[in-house]
Design a protein around this motif. Structure first.
Motif, PDB file in Angstrom:
ATOM      1  N   ALA A 177       0.742  -1.141  -0.048  1.00 32.77           N
ATOM      2  CA  ALA A 177      -0.052  -0.039  -0.050  1.00 32.77           C
ATOM      3  C   ALA A 177       1.057   1.084  -0.030  1.00 32.77           C
ATOM      4  O   ALA A 177       0.598   2.110  -0.790  1.00 32.77           O
ATOM      5  N   HIS A 178       1.884   1.234   0.761  1.00 33.60           N
ATOM      6  CA  HIS A 178       2.947   2.305   0.958  1.00 33.60           C
ATOM      7  C   HIS A 178       3.420   2.546  -0.318  1.00 33.60           C
ATOM      8  O   HIS A 178       3.626   3.766  -0.707  1.00 33.60           O
ATOM      9  N   ARG A 179       3.832   1.531  -1.083  1.00 33.46           N
ATOM     10  CA  ARG A 179       4.782   1.557  -2.508  1.00 33.46           C
ATOM     11  C   ARG A 179       3.519   2.288  -3.495  1.00 33.46           C
ATOM     12  O   ARG A 179       4.114   3.126  -4.323  1.00 33.46           O
TER      13      ARG A 179
ATOM     14  N   LEU B 205       6.189  10.926   0.996  1.00 29.66           N
ATOM     15  CA  LEU B 205       5.459  10.229   2.282  1.00 29.66           C
ATOM     16  C   LEU B 205       6.406   9.534   3.156  1.00 29.66           C
ATOM     17  O   LEU B 205       7.051   8.558   2.624  1.00 29.66           O
ATOM     18  N   LEU B 206       6.083   9.641   4.388  1.00 32.17           N
ATOM     19  CA  LEU B 206       6.631   8.736   5.563  1.00 32.17           C
ATOM     20  C   LEU B 206       5.561   7.601   6.067  1.00 32.17           C
ATOM     21  O   LEU B 206       4.487   8.196   6.464  1.00 32.17           O
ATOM     22  N   LEU B 207       5.908   6.433   5.976  1.00 33.29           N
ATOM     23  CA  LEU B 207       5.232   5.286   6.749  1.00 33.29           C
ATOM     24  C   LEU B 207       5.802   5.205   8.015  1.00 33.29           C
ATOM     25  O   LEU B 207       7.013   4.699   8.026  1.00 33.29           O
ATOM     26  N   ILE B 208       4.923   5.182   8.995  1.00 34.99           N
ATOM     27  CA  ILE B 208       5.382   4.837  10.348  1.00 34.99           C
ATOM     28  C   ILE B 208       4.649   3.464  10.562  1.00 34.99           C
ATOM     29  O   ILE B 208       3.495   3.239  10.645  1.00 34.99           O
ATOM     30  N   ILE B 209       5.587   2.486  10.963  1.00 29.09           N
ATOM     31  CA  ILE B 209       5.017   1.131  11.179  1.00 29.09           C
ATOM     32  C   ILE B 209       5.432   0.879  12.690  1.00 29.09           C
ATOM     33  O   ILE B 209       6.696   0.733  13.098  1.00 29.09           O
TER      34      ILE B 209
ATOM     35  N   TRP C 227      13.627   0.313   0.548  1.00 29.41           N
ATOM     36  CA  TRP C 227      13.329   1.480   1.075  1.00 29.41           C
ATOM     37  C   TRP C 227      14.417   1.906   1.929  1.00 29.41           C
ATOM     38  O   TRP C 227      15.143   0.913   2.530  1.00 29.41           O
ATOM     39  N   GLN C 228      14.471   3.167   2.121  1.00 27.41           N
ATOM     40  CA  GLN C 228      15.245   3.622   3.064  1.00 27.41           C
ATOM     41  C   GLN C 228      14.403   3.754   4.667  1.00 27.41           C
ATOM     42  O   GLN C 228      13.519   4.309   4.723  1.00 27.41           O
ATOM     43  N   VAL C 229      15.267   3.000   5.563  1.00 26.56           N
ATOM     44  CA  VAL C 229      14.595   2.851   6.853  1.00 26.56           C
ATOM     45  C   VAL C 229      15.223   3.090   8.032  1.00 26.56           C
ATOM     46  O   VAL C 229      16.262   3.093   8.083  1.00 26.56           O
TER      47      VAL C 229
ATOM     48  N   GLN D 184      12.182   6.624   4.354  1.00 26.26           N
ATOM     49  CA  GLN D 184      10.930   6.585   3.770  1.00 26.26           C
ATOM     50  C   GLN D 184       9.847   5.724   4.734  1.00 26.26           C
ATOM     51  O   GLN D 184       8.536   5.875   4.524  1.00 26.26           O
ATOM     52  N   ILE D 185      10.261   4.899   5.359  1.00 27.06           N
ATOM     53  CA  ILE D 185       9.696   4.049   6.383  1.00 27.06           C
ATOM     54  C   ILE D 185      10.420   3.977   7.725  1.00 27.06           C
ATOM     55  O   ILE D 185      11.509   3.972   7.952  1.00 27.06           O
TER      56      ILE D 185
END
Length: 205
Positions: free
Chosen positions: A30-32, A41-45, A65-67, A81-82
């Motif tokens: 979904a983030h992709r 856009l930043l996803l926080i998991i 991803w850059q994590v 990115q995440i």
């Protein structure tokens, strides 16, 4: 919270709260999809289990991803990115910072969904799947008042995130969610007061 808010610098952010199992792949997909529409856009998991964080971070990096990982004190700087937020006590902080939150457990058969009123109370728009668990009445209340969005798969979750990138859309959903939780709290208070009145009357007989 203030420092993190400054660090995010107005970036679009969404949160996946207490996700696990197959949901991790769904959230990544979904983030992709959403990322193609918003490259900042930043996803926080927040993983369901803190011990899954190392493995999750490594897997996401292999997927390109850059994590950053919160427990290692790494900050979600502009290149990230995440963000894997494996610090459970900060969940309320992420709800406050993220305009939209996906409720973990609602797209999995074997996980108990987390409470949808928690993000709604803190001003985050609620996204969820069709599995409600013990919080079914709370999900139903949000849905009845158009205070949440139902998604069934990664594509729909990605589309919902894209929709809520519009600040007015996220704010409208969040406001409806806050109103719903506030009204529910008033109902509980009224029931408690009524029960107390009945108890007082019975004691006086």
């Amino acid at each position: 919270c203030h420092d993190l808010g400054e660090l995010l610098g107005g970036r679009p952010v969404w949160l996946a709260a207490e996700v696990g199992g197959q949901e991790l792949d769904i959230v990544e997909a979904a983030h992709r999809k959403a990322f193609r529409s918003a490259h900042r856009l930043l996803l926080i998991i927040v993983p369901r289990k803190d011990e899954d964080a190392d493995r999750l971070s490594a897997r996401l990096e292999k997927q390109g991803w850059q994590v950053s990982q919160r427990s290692t004190m790494a900050e979600p700087d502009p290149e990230v990115q995440i963000c894997v937020a494996d610090t459970e006590e900060e969940l309320g902080l992420w709800y406050r910072l993220a305009p939209a939150s996906f409720i973990g457990g609602t797209l999995a058969q074997d996980l108990e969904p987390t409470d949808p009123f928690a993000p709604a109370t803190l001003g985050s728009a609620v996204l969820h799947g069709p599995q409600f668990g013990r919080s079914a009445s709370r999900f139903a209340s949000l849905d009845t008042h158009s205070a949440s969005l139902l998604v069934r798969n990664a594509e729909e979750l990605g589309d919902a995130v894209i929709t809520l990138l519009a600040p007015d859309k996220a704010a409208s959903l969040a406001q409806a969610g806050w109103a719903t939780t506030t009204e529910s709290a008033h109902v509980v208070e009224r029931i408690a007061e009524s029960n107390q009145e009945i108890t007082d009357e019975t004691d006086g007989v």
